[in-house]
Design a protein around this motif. Structure first.
Motif, short mmCIF file in Angstrom:
data_model
loop_
_atom_site.label_atom_id
_atom_site.label_comp_id
_atom_site.label_asym_id
_atom_site.label_seq_id
_atom_site.Cartn_x
_atom_site.Cartn_y
_atom_site.Cartn_z
N LEU A 72 1.02 -2.00 -0.38
CA LEU A 72 -0.09 0.02 -0.01
C LEU A 72 0.85 0.95 0.14
O LEU A 72 0.03 2.04 -0.72
CB LEU A 72 -0.48 -0.40 1.41
CG LEU A 72 -2.39 0.70 1.63
CD1 LEU A 72 -2.92 1.13 -0.14
CD2 LEU A 72 -3.43 0.89 2.79
N PHE A 73 1.43 1.29 1.01
CA PHE A 73 2.58 2.18 1.18
C PHE A 73 2.89 2.41 -0.16
O PHE A 73 2.84 3.90 -1.07
CB PHE A 73 3.74 2.39 2.18
CG PHE A 73 5.03 3.13 2.04
CD1 PHE A 73 4.69 4.87 2.91
CD2 PHE A 73 5.79 2.88 1.40
CE1 PHE A 73 5.37 5.34 2.70
CE2 PHE A 73 7.05 4.44 1.07
CZ PHE A 73 6.44 5.62 2.23
N CYS A 74 3.76 1.45 -0.98
CA CYS A 74 4.60 2.05 -2.48
C CYS A 74 3.32 2.35 -3.81
O CYS A 74 4.05 2.89 -3.81
CB CYS A 74 5.03 0.42 -2.78
SG CYS A 74 6.52 -0.38 -2.11
N GLN A 75 2.42 2.09 -3.63
CA GLN A 75 1.41 2.29 -4.08
C GLN A 75 0.91 3.34 -4.07
O GLN A 75 1.40 4.54 -5.10
CB GLN A 75 -0.11 1.47 -4.26
CG GLN A 75 0.10 0.18 -4.49
CD GLN A 75 -1.10 -0.74 -4.57
OE1 GLN A 75 -2.07 -0.34 -3.88
NE2 GLN A 75 -1.69 -1.95 -4.89
N VAL A 109 6.93 -1.73 -6.02
CA VAL A 109 7.61 -2.90 -4.48
C VAL A 109 8.70 -3.73 -4.10
O VAL A 109 9.24 -4.14 -3.62
CB VAL A 109 6.26 -3.98 -4.66
CG1 VAL A 109 6.64 -4.83 -2.97
CG2 VAL A 109 4.43 -3.25 -3.68
N ALA A 110 8.65 -4.86 -5.71
CA ALA A 110 9.98 -4.90 -5.69
C ALA A 110 11.58 -4.58 -5.54
O ALA A 110 12.53 -4.97 -4.61
CB ALA A 110 9.91 -5.41 -7.16
N THR A 111 11.53 -3.32 -5.92
CA THR A 111 12.64 -2.30 -6.02
C THR A 111 12.69 -1.54 -4.44
O THR A 111 13.30 -1.47 -3.95
CB THR A 111 12.61 -1.44 -6.79
OG1 THR A 111 12.27 -1.34 -8.56
CG2 THR A 111 13.42 0.03 -6.73
N GLY A 117 11.72 -3.72 -1.68
CA GLY A 117 11.90 -4.52 -1.12
C GLY A 117 13.73 -4.92 -1.18
O GLY A 117 14.65 -5.16 -0.77
N TYR A 118 14.03 -4.59 -2.82
CA TYR A 118 15.44 -5.30 -2.82
C TYR A 118 16.26 -3.71 -1.90
O TYR A 118 17.04 -4.25 -1.73
CB TYR A 118 15.76 -4.37 -4.43
CG TYR A 118 17.59 -4.25 -4.94
CD1 TYR A 118 18.09 -5.08 -4.74
CD2 TYR A 118 17.72 -2.48 -4.85
CE1 TYR A 118 19.80 -4.91 -4.81
CE2 TYR A 118 19.42 -2.92 -5.33
CZ TYR A 118 19.85 -3.71 -4.68
OH TYR A 118 21.12 -3.99 -5.68
N TRP A 119 15.58 -2.51 -1.78
CA TRP A 119 16.58 -1.67 -1.12
C TRP A 119 16.75 -1.78 -0.14
O TRP A 119 17.98 -1.26 1.29
CB TRP A 119 16.48 0.12 -1.48
CG TRP A 119 16.56 0.87 -2.96
CD1 TRP A 119 16.71 0.43 -4.28
CD2 TRP A 119 18.20 1.09 -3.15
NE1 TRP A 119 17.06 0.57 -5.04
CE2 TRP A 119 18.90 0.95 -4.45
CE3 TRP A 119 19.30 1.19 -1.80
CZ2 TRP A 119 19.59 1.61 -5.07
CZ3 TRP A 119 20.31 1.43 -2.39
CH2 TRP A 119 20.37 1.69 -3.75
N LYS A 120 14.93 -1.88 0.75
CA LYS A 120 15.45 -2.25 2.24
C LYS A 120 16.45 -3.59 3.16
O LYS A 120 17.26 -3.37 3.83
CB LYS A 120 13.51 -2.64 2.40
CG LYS A 120 13.66 -3.08 3.95
CD LYS A 120 12.15 -3.06 4.00
CE LYS A 120 11.93 -3.31 5.65
NZ LYS A 120 10.17 -3.80 5.74
N ARG A 121 16.00 -4.41 2.40
CA ARG A 121 17.01 -5.91 2.20
C ARG A 121 18.66 -5.89 1.61
O ARG A 121 19.42 -5.65 3.18
CB ARG A 121 16.70 -7.43 1.76
CG ARG A 121 16.64 -7.68 1.62
CD ARG A 121 15.31 -9.05 1.11
NE ARG A 121 15.50 -9.05 -0.69
CZ ARG A 121 14.92 -7.85 -1.02
NH1 ARG A 121 13.65 -8.03 -0.69
NH2 ARG A 121 14.87 -7.92 -2.45
N LYS A 122 19.02 -4.26 1.15
CA LYS A 122 20.41 -4.42 0.93
C LYS A 122 20.82 -3.14 1.99
O LYS A 122 21.97 -3.19 2.90
CB LYS A 122 19.83 -3.27 -0.38
CG LYS A 122 21.57 -2.41 -1.22
CD LYS A 122 22.20 -1.86 -1.90
CE LYS A 122 23.38 -1.34 -2.34
NZ LYS A 122 23.97 -2.32 -2.88
#
Length: 85
Positions: A26-29, A35-37, A39-44
């Motif tokens: 919902l935040f990404c929307q 959402v994928a990007t 999530g990538y940056w959050k993990r990184k």
């Protein structure tokens, strides 16, 4: 066209999402972010934070001493603190 963001900008977005109590989806929307990007940056950024030195690590110095156990030999038998091993 996709917006290019710096690490600092991604960190800010991640903090905003956590403080918003919204799901990532919902935040990404709402922010028009993949959402994928996200999530990538959050993990990184989490992985980078996990390997950052905290300043509490032991440091090696040529003057540092390493205490070793005392071993003694008598009649070709090895002893440690008076006990044969």
């Amino acid at each position: 066209m996709a917006i290019r963001r710096s690490k600092t900008e991604w960190q800010t977005l991640i903090e905003q999402q956590q403080n918003s109590h919204l799901s990532q989806k919902l935040f990404c929307q709402q922010q028009n972010v993949s959402v994928a990007t996200f999530g990538y940056w959050k993990r990184k950024l989490q992985q980078e934070a996990a390997i950052q030195p905290t300043g509490n690590e032991a440091t090696s110095s040529p003057d540092a001493w390493l205490e070793l156990p005392s071993l003694h030999y008598h009649d070709n038998k090895r002893y440690d603190k008076g006990r044969q091993i």
